[in-house]
Design a protein around this motif. Structure first.
Motif, short mmCIF file in Angstrom:
data_model
loop_
_atom_site.label_atom_id
_atom_site.label_comp_id
_atom_site.label_asym_id
_atom_site.label_seq_id
_atom_site.Cartn_x
_atom_site.Cartn_y
_atom_site.Cartn_z
N ASP A 9 0.85 -1.19 0.00
CA ASP A 9 0.00 0.00 0.00
C ASP A 9 0.89 1.24 0.00
O ASP A 9 1.51 1.56 1.03
CB ASP A 9 -0.90 -0.01 1.23
CG ASP A 9 -1.98 1.07 1.15
OD1 ASP A 9 -1.82 2.02 0.35
OD2 ASP A 9 -2.99 0.97 1.87
N PRO A 10 0.99 1.97 -1.11
CA PRO A 10 1.86 3.16 -1.15
C PRO A 10 1.48 4.21 -0.13
O PRO A 10 2.34 4.92 0.40
CB PRO A 10 1.66 3.68 -2.58
CG PRO A 10 1.17 2.50 -3.36
CD PRO A 10 0.35 1.71 -2.41
N GLU A 33 15.15 1.64 2.58
CA GLU A 33 13.72 1.92 2.57
C GLU A 33 13.16 1.79 3.99
O GLU A 33 13.61 0.94 4.76
CB GLU A 33 12.98 0.95 1.65
CG GLU A 33 13.41 1.03 0.20
CD GLU A 33 12.65 0.04 -0.66
OE1 GLU A 33 11.74 -0.63 -0.12
OE2 GLU A 33 12.97 -0.07 -1.85
N THR A 85 8.01 -1.27 6.47
CA THR A 85 6.56 -1.16 6.28
C THR A 85 5.89 -2.50 6.58
O THR A 85 6.56 -3.54 6.62
CB THR A 85 6.23 -0.75 4.84
OG1 THR A 85 6.71 -1.79 3.95
CG2 THR A 85 6.90 0.57 4.48
N ALA A 141 2.99 3.25 3.26
CA ALA A 141 4.43 3.47 3.23
C ALA A 141 4.76 4.96 3.33
O ALA A 141 5.70 5.35 4.04
CB ALA A 141 5.03 2.88 1.97
N ALA A 142 3.99 5.79 2.64
CA ALA A 142 4.23 7.24 2.68
C ALA A 142 3.95 7.80 4.07
O ALA A 142 4.69 8.67 4.56
CB ALA A 142 3.35 7.93 1.64
#
Length: 277
Positions: free
Chosen positions: A32-33, A124, A127, A36-37
């Motif tokens: 799910d972007p 990264e 997440t 993560a954002a």
């Protein structure tokens, strides 16, 4: 007949592995972007806040230098395996307790704070997708049950195949062993055998390997008991491997003794009573 039995056992073994692999195959992980954002935006402030208020700073130090807790500064282990931080926070390990009172966003925030501070740096942010992907590679619960053959977790086709494989392998190996040690035809009389230097060396090496695998098996058991105490998954696969190698080397030693060191005697030759091999 022995080779037919062994080939059939090998085919059924492949089918059995397919059934196991089908049940342990990981489910696809959805990324799910938006999540993560959000984690990327929250961790610099929320992570430091949780690190202080949850008591992490008291054990691990303001700069991650350690103390009552482990040293976090410059920890290559957590950089190589970021999911490990999430696991320790949620489940605890050794003297460090779990933190079930933390919300999900707080867990990822403080985990990323540790992973991006004190000289640590991951490419990264951690997440839920990364955690899920790591956890579905190998399901510890499934592996534990599979390796220990818990009856309630094995279905009837698996039980049938595993049993039939063992029967076929036993039949085939006994047949090959019989031909190797005694020959295709048995003649009445006493059969004298004389050991050779190669046979003696093979016996010594086989017994030495049996002793070596016995020591490794004991060491593995001790390590696995320690793993259980630390709430870690024991390496039961290596336990089984060493145990199997002990039995295999002892079986080879018995075969060598029968073939090269033990005199035999055949009293009656009766072709009608021969085994299929």
């Amino acid at each position: 007949m022995p080779w037919v039995a062994i080939v059939c056992a090998a085919i059924m073994w492949i089918i059995l592995l397919f059934l196991f692999n089908k049940e342990t195959a990981p489910e696809p992980v959805a990324v799910d972007p938006a999540v993560a954002a959000r984690i990327s935006q929250e961790w610099p402030t929320l992570g430091k806040q949780v690190y202080t208020t949850a008591g992490c700073i008291g054990c691990h130090g303001a700069e991650g230098q350690g103390g009552a807790g482990a040293k976090l500064a410059g920890d290559e282990k957590i950089v190589k395996d970021p999911v490990y931080v999430h696991t320790i926070i949620t489940k605890g390990k050794g003297q460090m307790p779990a933190f079930p009172q933390l919300k999900e966003e707080e867990i990822y925030a403080v985990a990323n704070y540790v992973l991006h501070s004190f000289g640590n740096n991951v490419e990264e942010p951690l997440t839920p997708a990364m955690v899920a992907a790591a956890q579905t590679k190998v399901d510890p619960a499934v592996l534990k049950n599979r390796s220990r053959f818990v009856p309630e977790d094995i279905k009837l086709p698996e039980i049938f195949l595993a049993t039939f494989i063992m029967v076929l392998l036993t039949y085939g190996l006994i047949g090959l062993y019989s031909v190797w040690t005694e020959g295709v035809e048995l003649h009445p009389g006493i059969h004298k055998v004389r050991s050779t230097p190669v046979a003696t060396l093979a016996m010594v090496v086989t017994l030495g390997l049996s002793l070596l695998f016995s020591v490794l098996f004991v060491r593995q058991m001790v390590a696995d008991y320690a793993a259980w105490a630390n709430k870690e998954m024991p390496n039961v696969a290596m336990e089984g491997f060493y145990a199997a190698m002990i039995l295999l080397t002892l079986a080879v030693a018995v075969g060598l003794y029968k073939k090269f060191f033990m005199d035999g005697e055949v009293l009656v030759e009766d072709a009608s009573g021969e085994f299929p091999w």
